[in-house]
Design a protein around this motif. Sequence first.
Motif, short mmCIF file in Angstrom:
data_model
loop_
_atom_site.label_atom_id
_atom_site.label_comp_id
_atom_site.label_asym_id
_atom_site.label_seq_id
_atom_site.Cartn_x
_atom_site.Cartn_y
_atom_site.Cartn_z
N THR A 1 0.85 -1.19 0.00
CA THR A 1 0.00 0.00 0.00
C THR A 1 0.88 1.23 0.00
OG1 THR A 1 -1.67 -1.16 1.32
CG2 THR A 1 -1.83 1.23 1.25
N CYS A 2 0.45 2.28 -0.65
CA CYS A 2 1.21 3.53 -0.63
C CYS A 2 1.07 4.18 0.74
CB CYS A 2 0.69 4.48 -1.71
SG CYS A 2 1.69 5.97 -1.88
N ASP A 3 2.19 4.71 1.28
CA ASP A 3 2.11 5.36 2.58
C ASP A 3 1.98 6.88 2.45
OD1 ASP A 3 4.66 6.01 1.82
OD2 ASP A 3 5.68 4.87 3.39
N VAL A 4 1.66 7.34 1.23
CA VAL A 4 1.30 8.73 0.99
C VAL A 4 -0.19 8.76 0.65
CG1 VAL A 4 1.65 10.74 -0.51
CG2 VAL A 4 3.60 9.33 0.16
N PRO A 5 -0.97 9.69 1.21
CA PRO A 5 -2.42 9.72 0.97
C PRO A 5 -2.78 9.73 -0.52
CG PRO A 5 -1.88 11.18 2.77
CD PRO A 5 -0.56 10.71 2.20
N SER A 6 -3.84 9.02 -0.85
CA SER A 6 -4.26 8.82 -2.23
C SER A 6 -4.45 10.12 -3.01
CB SER A 6 -5.57 8.02 -2.26
OG SER A 6 -5.44 6.81 -1.56
N HIS A 7 -5.08 11.11 -2.38
CA HIS A 7 -5.39 12.35 -3.11
C HIS A 7 -4.12 13.05 -3.58
CE1 HIS A 7 -9.56 11.94 -2.31
NE2 HIS A 7 -9.47 12.18 -1.02
N LEU A 8 -3.00 12.84 -2.88
CA LEU A 8 -1.75 13.48 -3.27
C LEU A 8 -0.88 12.56 -4.11
CD1 LEU A 8 -0.13 16.09 -2.95
CD2 LEU A 8 0.87 15.15 -0.85
N TYR A 9 -1.06 11.24 -3.94
CA TYR A 9 -0.27 10.29 -4.71
C TYR A 9 -1.00 9.93 -6.00
CZ TYR A 9 3.33 6.82 -5.54
OH TYR A 9 4.38 6.12 -6.08
N SER A 10 -1.20 10.95 -6.80
CA SER A 10 -1.82 10.80 -8.11
C SER A 10 -1.54 12.08 -8.88
CB SER A 10 -3.34 10.57 -8.00
OG SER A 10 -3.94 11.51 -7.13
N ARG B 1 -18.23 17.15 -7.95
CA ARG B 1 -17.56 18.44 -7.72
C ARG B 1 -16.05 18.20 -7.62
NH1 ARG B 1 -21.90 18.45 -4.29
NH2 ARG B 1 -20.63 18.00 -2.45
N PRO B 2 -15.36 18.14 -8.75
CA PRO B 2 -13.91 17.89 -8.75
C PRO B 2 -13.13 18.87 -7.89
CG PRO B 2 -14.79 17.71 -10.97
CD PRO B 2 -15.90 18.25 -10.12
N ARG B 3 -13.66 20.09 -7.75
CA ARG B 3 -12.95 21.08 -6.95
C ARG B 3 -12.84 20.64 -5.48
NH1 ARG B 3 -15.00 27.15 -8.14
NH2 ARG B 3 -16.54 26.11 -9.42
N LYS B 4 -13.80 19.86 -5.04
CA LYS B 4 -13.77 19.37 -3.66
C LYS B 4 -12.56 18.44 -3.46
CE LYS B 4 -16.45 16.71 -0.25
NZ LYS B 4 -16.15 17.64 0.85
N GLU C 1 -9.18 18.82 -1.10
CA GLU C 1 -8.64 17.80 -0.21
C GLU C 1 -7.17 17.54 -0.51
OE1 GLU C 1 -10.08 16.38 2.38
OE2 GLU C 1 -11.89 17.56 2.04
N ARG C 2 -6.84 17.52 -1.78
CA ARG C 2 -5.43 17.34 -2.18
C ARG C 2 -4.58 18.47 -1.63
NH1 ARG C 2 -2.55 14.99 -6.68
NH2 ARG C 2 -0.71 16.20 -7.22
N GLY C 3 -5.07 19.68 -1.73
CA GLY C 3 -4.35 20.83 -1.22
C GLY C 3 -4.13 20.76 0.28
N LYS C 4 -5.13 20.30 1.02
CA LYS C 4 -4.99 20.15 2.46
C LYS C 4 -3.92 19.13 2.81
CE LYS C 4 -9.10 19.18 3.96
NZ LYS C 4 -10.19 18.91 4.94
N VAL C 5 -3.94 18.00 2.11
CA VAL C 5 -2.94 16.96 2.36
C VAL C 5 -1.54 17.49 2.05
CG1 VAL C 5 -2.09 14.69 1.65
CG2 VAL C 5 -4.55 15.06 1.94
N TYR C 6 -1.41 18.18 0.90
CA TYR C 6 -0.11 18.72 0.53
C TYR C 6 0.41 19.69 1.60
CZ TYR C 6 3.43 21.54 -1.77
OH TYR C 6 4.60 22.20 -2.05
N ALA C 7 -0.45 20.60 2.06
CA ALA C 7 -0.02 21.58 3.05
C ALA C 7 0.38 20.91 4.36
CB ALA C 7 -1.16 22.58 3.31
N GLY C 8 -0.38 19.90 4.76
CA GLY C 8 -0.04 19.19 5.99
C GLY C 8 1.29 18.48 5.90
N LYS C 9 1.55 17.84 4.76
CA LYS C 9 2.82 17.15 4.56
C LYS C 9 3.98 18.15 4.47
CE LYS C 9 1.44 12.86 4.32
NZ LYS C 9 1.89 11.86 5.33
N GLU C 10 3.74 19.28 3.83
CA GLU C 10 4.81 20.25 3.64
C GLU C 10 5.26 20.86 4.96
OE1 GLU C 10 7.20 21.86 0.42
OE2 GLU C 10 6.00 20.09 0.84
N LEU C 11 4.38 20.88 5.95
CA LEU C 11 4.76 21.41 7.25
C LEU C 11 5.91 20.61 7.88
CD1 LEU C 11 1.33 22.33 8.90
CD2 LEU C 11 3.16 23.90 8.22
N LEU C 12 6.02 19.35 7.49
CA LEU C 12 7.10 18.51 8.03
C LEU C 12 8.48 19.02 7.63
CD1 LEU C 12 5.62 14.92 7.54
CD2 LEU C 12 6.13 16.04 9.72
N VAL C 13 8.54 19.83 6.57
CA VAL C 13 9.82 20.38 6.14
C VAL C 13 10.42 21.25 7.24
CG1 VAL C 13 10.95 21.89 4.45
CG2 VAL C 13 9.20 20.28 3.70
#
Length: 485
Positions: free
Chosen positions: A51-60, A222-225, A229-241
Motif C-alpha cells: 500500500t502507498c504510505d502517501v495519501p491517495s489524493h496526493l499520490y496521483s 464536484r472535482p474542486r472538492k 482535499e489534495r491541497g490540504k494533504v499537501y499543506a499538511g505534509k509540507e509542514l514537516l519540512v
Amino acid sequence: MNHTTVLIVGGGFSGIAVARALLADKTDFVILEREPDTGGVWQSNTYPGCTCDVPSHLYSFSFAPNPDWSSTYSPQPEIRAYLRRCVEQFGLLPHLRFGVDVLAARWDESEQRWHVTTNEGDWIAHVLVSAVGPLTEPKLPDVPGIDRFRGTTMHSARWDHGYDLTGKRVASVGTGASAIQYVPHVAKQADTLYVFQRSAPWITPHDKRSITDAERAAYRKRPRKQRFERGKVYAGKELLVLGMAKYPRLMKALEGVARKHMERQVADPELRRAVTPDYTLGCKRIVPSNDWYPALQRPNVELVPRALREIREHSVVDADGVERDVDAIIFGTGFHVTDIPFADKVRDRGGALMSDVWAGSPRAYLGVSVPGFPNFFMMLGPNSGLGHSSMVYMIEAQAEHVRLAVAALAKAGAGSIEVTRAAHDSYNSDIDRKMAGTVWEVGGCRTFYQDANGRNATIYPDWTFRFRRQAIRWRPDAYTLEDAR
C-alpha cells in the motif's frame, strides 16, 4: 534499427508524466518498458499488504484526479489500475513497447544521437530520458552464504506468489517500509517468523480509512472538492519540512506521538527497548502502521534485534552467532538507490559510464541533467527524493522541465542541449548547503539516502514548491545549445 525523436525508458509514473508533457508539443516519442504492463514500481511490487504510505489524493497526478479511490491510502492494485487508465486516457498505448529492457546507451557525437541497445533490437533517438525511477532494482544484503541456501528466497519486489508460506519457518530480513507492510500478513501464515532488525524504525499511528460512497460521489460531481482535499494533504505534509530541513528539534513533537503509539501497543518492556530507535525521527523514512507492533507480539513471531551474519544451506545465523533453521528467507532490504543501476548503462560523449563520472556520489541539475551527457534527462535523479510527501509532485515538475528542454532544442533547430557545468555545480552546492543541519545529517542514523561517499544524494532538503518553481521556470543560461551538424 528503430528511430524516434525522444526515447523514454520506463512506463511508470515518471514515464507517463514525461509522455503526457511531450504530447502537448506533438513531439514524437516512444516508451520502452521492460515489464509486461505499465505501472513501474507498482507493477513489480505485489507483496501482501502493499500500500502507498502517501495519501491517495496526493499520490496521483494533479491533471488526472481519481475520485474512486477506495481508501485514503491506496493499495497497490488500485494504483497500478490507475496508471493503466492514465495510459489509455492520454492515448499512450501506441507509444509503448512492453518487454523491452535497455542494455546500453551511448552518445554519438558525430550524429548527435543516442544509440540504445535493448533485448529487442537497437534504437536511435535524438533525446534519451531515463524514467526508470530509484525503486527499480532490488538490493540484497552482502551476507556470506546467500547463494548456498537451499530453501526459497524472495525479495519484497519480486514476491513469489507460487510459494505457500503456510506452516513454514520464515526469516524476514529488514525493517523498512515494505517489511512493515508484509510482515503482519506473513505472520498469519508462517509457523514461525524471525524478523531480523538491524535498526529499529520509527512507527507512527496510521490514519487510513475507507472512503465512503458519498465522498466518492461528491468528488465525481464536484472535482474542486477533491482538489481542495489534495491541497490540504499537501499543506499538511509540507509542514514537516520545518522539522526535517529547517529545525530538527521540532521533530521531538512527532517523536512523542510515535512513542505513545509504541507504549500503547507494546506492553513488554524488553520488546519495547528493542523496538525503540536510537536516532531522531525523520532521519530515516517515517512509516505509519497499526499492525507492525501487534505482529511482533504474536506467539509465532520472534524479533531478532541484530543483523544477519551468515546464511547456511538450511539456516540463518545472527550477529551473535545464534543459528535458526528456516525454510524461506524474505528480503525486505530495499533497492539500489544512490548506486543508480541505469548509470552503469549510459555513456557520455567521451565514452565514460555515468557511474564512473559520478565516482560514488551522483549529482544532477534539478535531479534531471548531468554535464557531459547532451540530450539526456533523468527523472527522480539525485537529490529529488522526499522523506515527507508525494514523489508525484516532484515528477510533474521534472516532466515539465524535460518538456521545456526538448522544446528549446526543437525551437533552436539545434543538434544538442546540455546543462552547463556552472549551473550544475551551483545548484548542487546549494543542495549541500541546505542539507547541512537537516534531520538527515544530524539525526544520528545511517540510511540508504547516503551514497558510497557518505553524501546524502537522495533527499531534496527544502520546500517542494521551491523545487517546482525552479524546475518549471526555464533558464536559458543553464543550458548550452550546439548547432546541428
